[in-house]
Motif scaffolding. Structure first.
Motif, PDB file in Angstrom:
ATOM      1  N   UNK A  58       9.149  -0.932 -14.088  1.00 19.15           N
ATOM      2  CA  UNK A  58       8.745  -1.552 -15.349  1.00 19.15           C
ATOM      3  C   UNK A  58       9.551  -2.830 -15.605  1.00 19.15           C
ATOM      4  N   UNK A  59      10.830  -2.804 -15.253  1.00 22.64           N
ATOM      5  CA  UNK A  59      11.670  -3.983 -15.482  1.00 22.64           C
ATOM      6  C   UNK A  59      11.239  -5.147 -14.594  1.00 22.64           C
ATOM      7  N   UNK A  91      -3.068  -3.188  -8.172  1.00 20.27           N
ATOM      8  CA  UNK A  91      -2.493  -3.664  -6.913  1.00 20.27           C
ATOM      9  C   UNK A  91      -3.462  -4.561  -6.169  1.00 20.27           C
ATOM     10  N   UNK A  92      -4.751  -4.231  -6.219  1.00 23.30           N
ATOM     11  CA  UNK A  92      -5.736  -5.033  -5.492  1.00 23.30           C
ATOM     12  C   UNK A  92      -5.818  -6.448  -6.040  1.00 23.30           C
ATOM     13  N   UNK A 115       8.708  -2.261  -2.839  1.00 22.01           N
ATOM     14  CA  UNK A 115       8.268  -0.893  -3.063  1.00 22.01           C
ATOM     15  C   UNK A 115       9.360  -0.115  -3.780  1.00 22.01           C
ATOM     16  N   UNK A 116       9.002   0.524  -4.884  1.00 17.93           N
ATOM     17  CA  UNK A 116       9.952   1.319  -5.661  1.00 17.93           C
ATOM     18  C   UNK A 116       9.396   2.724  -5.853  1.00 17.93           C
ATOM     19  N   UNK A 127       4.642 -14.594  -6.807  1.00 22.01           N
ATOM     20  CA  UNK A 127       4.179 -14.382  -5.436  1.00 22.01           C
ATOM     21  C   UNK A 127       4.413 -12.961  -4.937  1.00 22.01           C
ATOM     22  N   UNK A 128       5.378 -12.235  -5.508  1.00 24.37           N
ATOM     23  CA  UNK A 128       5.710 -10.913  -4.964  1.00 24.37           C
ATOM     24  C   UNK A 128       4.721  -9.871  -5.458  1.00 24.37           C
ATOM     25  N   UNK A 129       4.554  -8.825  -4.655  1.00 21.82           N
ATOM     26  CA  UNK A 129       3.728  -7.677  -5.004  1.00 21.82           C
ATOM     27  C   UNK A 129       4.678  -6.504  -5.229  1.00 21.82           C
ATOM     28  N   UNK A 130       4.563  -5.874  -6.377  1.00 28.47           N
ATOM     29  CA  UNK A 130       5.463  -4.774  -6.724  1.00 28.47           C
ATOM     30  C   UNK A 130       4.665  -3.482  -6.693  1.00 28.47           C
ATOM     31  N   UNK A 131       5.095  -2.524  -5.881  1.00 27.87           N
ATOM     32  CA  UNK A 131       4.355  -1.278  -5.660  1.00 27.87           C
ATOM     33  C   UNK A 131       5.212  -0.103  -6.105  1.00 27.87           C
ATOM     34  N   UNK A 132       4.630   0.782  -6.912  1.00 29.87           N
ATOM     35  CA  UNK A 132       5.292   2.018  -7.288  1.00 29.87           C
ATOM     36  C   UNK A 132       4.673   3.170  -6.518  1.00 29.87           C
ATOM     37  N   UNK A 133       5.499   3.902  -5.787  1.00 33.29           N
ATOM     38  CA  UNK A 133       5.006   4.954  -4.896  1.00 33.29           C
ATOM     39  C   UNK A 133       4.258   6.031  -5.670  1.00 33.29           C
ATOM     40  N   UNK A 134       4.844   6.514  -6.756  1.00 39.96           N
ATOM     41  CA  UNK A 134       4.240   7.629  -7.483  1.00 39.96           C
ATOM     42  C   UNK A 134       2.926   7.232  -8.145  1.00 39.96           C
ATOM     43  N   UNK A 135       2.880   6.052  -8.739  1.00 44.63           N
ATOM     44  CA  UNK A 135       1.637   5.614  -9.378  1.00 44.63           C
ATOM     45  C   UNK A 135       0.535   5.400  -8.353  1.00 44.63           C
ATOM     46  N   UNK A 136       0.890   4.882  -7.182  1.00 46.11           N
ATOM     47  CA  UNK A 136      -0.112   4.666  -6.138  1.00 46.11           C
ATOM     48  C   UNK A 136      -0.687   5.985  -5.667  1.00 46.11           C
ATOM     49  N   UNK A 137       0.164   6.968  -5.422  1.00 46.28           N
ATOM     50  CA  UNK A 137      -0.319   8.272  -4.956  1.00 46.28           C
ATOM     51  C   UNK A 137      -1.238   8.920  -5.984  1.00 46.28           C
ATOM     52  N   UNK A 138      -0.925   8.748  -7.270  1.00 49.68           N
ATOM     53  CA  UNK A 138      -1.729   9.383  -8.314  1.00 49.68           C
ATOM     54  C   UNK A 138      -3.087   8.721  -8.493  1.00 49.68           C
TER      55      UNK A 138
END
Length: 626
Positions: A399-400, A436-437, A391-392, A413-424
């Motif tokens: 992006x990197x 993400x899904x 989570x970032x 295998x990893x899931x990368x989550x951006x807090x601000x993009x998810x909230x929006x």
């Protein structure tokens, strides 16, 4: 140029180019397609995909300088003066910097300089249709790279209509042809919905419908940052024009140095008094609308938007030099032979003056050894257990990580989550939620299939519930924290708001260079945490971290996170009695910042706090070596 991935939007652009996806608004279809070509054409020269597109940007910056030289020559400037101006622009810090990694501003500068050259050359032969039609097509193409080029269009259009007024009369067919050739390249924007329909892994905005495409092309998500406050205008204008103050000179003075800055008003006066006035009006329009737009745009990296105004300022610098040279010749009443003699001397001396700017800006702009972002994201992924959620908050590192996962094929295998993009994106189940899904289908069960309300999304209730559910199901949840040591501009407010929420639901523990979130009742012992971290640290890369840690303010979050991680690792080592490792970790932290906790740790251990020049790593055998 940077030989690897740099920072900012580079990872977003590269991922879209390599996977056939869509990047952030306004879409930049021309740049994406050129980048795809560069990934193929430059493969024999660079195995690293990022370096191939970096080279494309270098070529765009070089084209801008070359076109600018031709523009000045077309204005009947002496070639040595045109060369001096081109070198002033080449060694100005902003264009130089933006020509070294994956960004669109060097290509925008190349378009603007090329169009200025084309317009100035056409003015001398206004009856020719071919150059005019080509200019219209190129202008339309430029708008598929960056939409700010549309701001300058009225200036070019008025120049053309003033010089050839028959376009509004008997030459109306030519005018229609100009409009058609301008609009034709805009069809490149259809690449965005085509890419979206291919279901790429990264599909920003999902511009597969006309409404979504329009929102992407017009940059709807950024409108709230534009023309919102007079204070923003005042702050940006003061920061641009300031000559002195507690914060030092402003951006314009830093761009050229005072040895060139004073020539700008001289050149403006010279163009107004002696001409060419049509070019003066055109470049004045470019500078005015560029500054008006930029002063009212509230983003932290607004400085890159000033490049068109710097191109205009360099034009005035050259005219200022030309005015003074001519005035000196006239003052001493030199003969044509004497003027030719001294012109040869000036042709040697004046182009050497921009070497001052080269020497001033080289160290700041050199990115050839900069691997900070590249190694940082490598270390994040090396710290992640199998099937982890990372989570970032900030977009740069996010992006990197995209680049490493989708372009380099690392850690699928990893899931990368951006807090601000998810909230929006939550309330509308927008593109990012679908993204993400695809990686983690169980996200739909966070609220048992119910959609989050806008209020829940804004408070990050869904995020916390999603992470807690995953952690309780045994999924490793990692948190990339950035805001402990100092404020990080835009992202710090989100971090500060979330910190108490996370503290209520999780225990945060050191985990390599990130943190791991544990449910309150499932926190491992310190010995277990030490053993896990002890396996992580030997595999991390630090390379030239010390040398590059504070070389670029836009990469400052990286050494901040390293200093935090070293401190937490030192505290963990100290708690389990591994004092030599703890002292090394504290010294590593102190080599990056003055970290009070690290200093206190060295005092407790009665260990010397000698600064280190190379980060001390932890080899598998347990004995620390540099």
């Amino acid at each position: 140029m940077c030989r690897t991935l740099y920072t900012g939007d580079d990872g977003d652009f590269l991922t879209a180019m390599a996977t056939g996806g869509n990047c952030h608004p306004t879409g930049y279809p021309l740049f994406l397609l050129l980048g795809k070509a560069a990934l193929f054409l430059f493969a024999p020269f660079f195995p690293e995909p990022a370096a191939r597109v970096n080279l494309l940007t270098v070529l765009c910056g070089s084209l801008a300088v070359g076109f600018f030289y031709r523009f000045l020559v077309s204005l009947r400037q002496e070639r040595y003066l045109a060369a001096t101006g081109a070198l002033v622009l080449a060694f100005s810090p902003t264009l130089w910097q933006q020509s070294l990694s994956v960004e669109i501003y060097a290509l925008t500068a190349a378009f603007l300089c090329g169009l200025l050259w084309a317009a100035a050359a056409w003015w001398e032969k206004p009856t020719e249709n071919g150059p005019l039609l080509r200019m219209a097509a190129v202008y339309g193409l430029s708008c598929t790279n960056h939409m700010t080029m549309a701001l300058f269009l009225p200036g070019f259009l008025l120049l053309v209509l003033y010089r050839r007024r028959t376009l509004l009369g008997r030459d109306w067919r030519v005018l229609i042809g100009l409009a058609g050739l301008f609009l034709l390249p805009l069809l490149l924007y259809l690449y965005l919905p085509w890419a979206a329909h291919r279901n790429p892994p990264v599909n920003w905005g999902d511009p597969s419908t006309p409404a979504a495409l329009w929102e992407t092309v017009t940059g709807k998500q950024y409108r709230t940052s534009m023309f919102r406050s007079a204070s923003v205008f005042q702050t940006h204008a003061e920061g641009y024009f300031r000559l002195a103050g507690e914060s030092g000179p402003g951006l314009l003075a830093k761009e050229f140095g005072f040895h060139f800055l004073w020539l700008i008003p001289v050149g403006l006066f010279a163009m107004a008094a002696r001409g060419p006035r049509h070019v003066l009006l055109l470049v004045a329009w470019v500078a005015a609308v560029n500054l008006l737009f930029s002063f009212n745009y509230n983003i932290f990296d607004i400085y890159v938007y000033y490049i068109p105004s710097y191109i205009v300022a360099t034009t005035w610098i050259v005219f200022g030099m030309s005015f003074l040279v001519t005035a000196a010749f006239d003052r001493f009443r030199w003969t044509p032979e004497q003027r030719r003699h001294y012109s040869i001397l000036l042709a040697v001396i004046l182009p050497a003056v921009p070497v001052v700017n080269l020497s001033i800006n080289y160290v700041t702009n050199d990115r050839s050894g900069n691997r900070l972002e590249y190694d940082f994201t490598y270390n994040i992924l090396r710290s992640a257990p199998k099937n982890a959620i990372i989570t970032t908050i900030g977009s740069t590192t996010y992006f990197s990580l995209w680049y490493r996962k989708y372009v380099l094929g690392e850690r699928p295998d990893v899931v990368i989550v951006n807090v601000n993009l998810l909230a929006a994106s939550l309330a509308q189940r927008a593109w990012y939620y679908r993204h993400l899904r695809q990686q983690y289908p169980d996200i739909d069960n966070t609220y048992s299939g119910r959609r989050a309300t806008p209020e829940e999304a804004a408070r990050n209730d869904f995020l916390v519930a999603f992470l807690e559910r995953a952690a309780r199901r045994g999924v490793p949840v990692l948190w990339l924290s950035h805001a402990q040591l100092e404020d990080l501009r835009m992202d710090s407010s989100t971090e500060v708001t979330l910190r108490p929420r996370l503290a209520r639901n999780f225990e945060r523990r050191a985990w390599g260079i990130v943190e791991r979130l544990y449910p309150k009742d499932r926190v491992p012992t310190e010995r277990e945490l030490y053993a896990e971290n002890r396996r992580i640290w030997p595999d991390l890369r630090f390379g030239n971290l010390i040398a590059w840690a504070h070389a670029d303010p836009f990469q400052e979050p990286i050494p901040i996170r390293y200093a935090e991680a070293f401190t937490e690792w030192g505290k963990l080592c100290e708690k389990v009695g591994q004092n030599p490792l703890a002292a090394d970790a504290y010294r590593n932290a102190q080599s990056l910042y003055v970290v009070p906790e690290a200093g206190e740790g060295l005092t407790r251990l009665n260990a010397p706090s000698d600064p280190v020049t190379t980060i001390v790593t932890v080899p598998p055998d347990g004995s620390p070596t540099p």
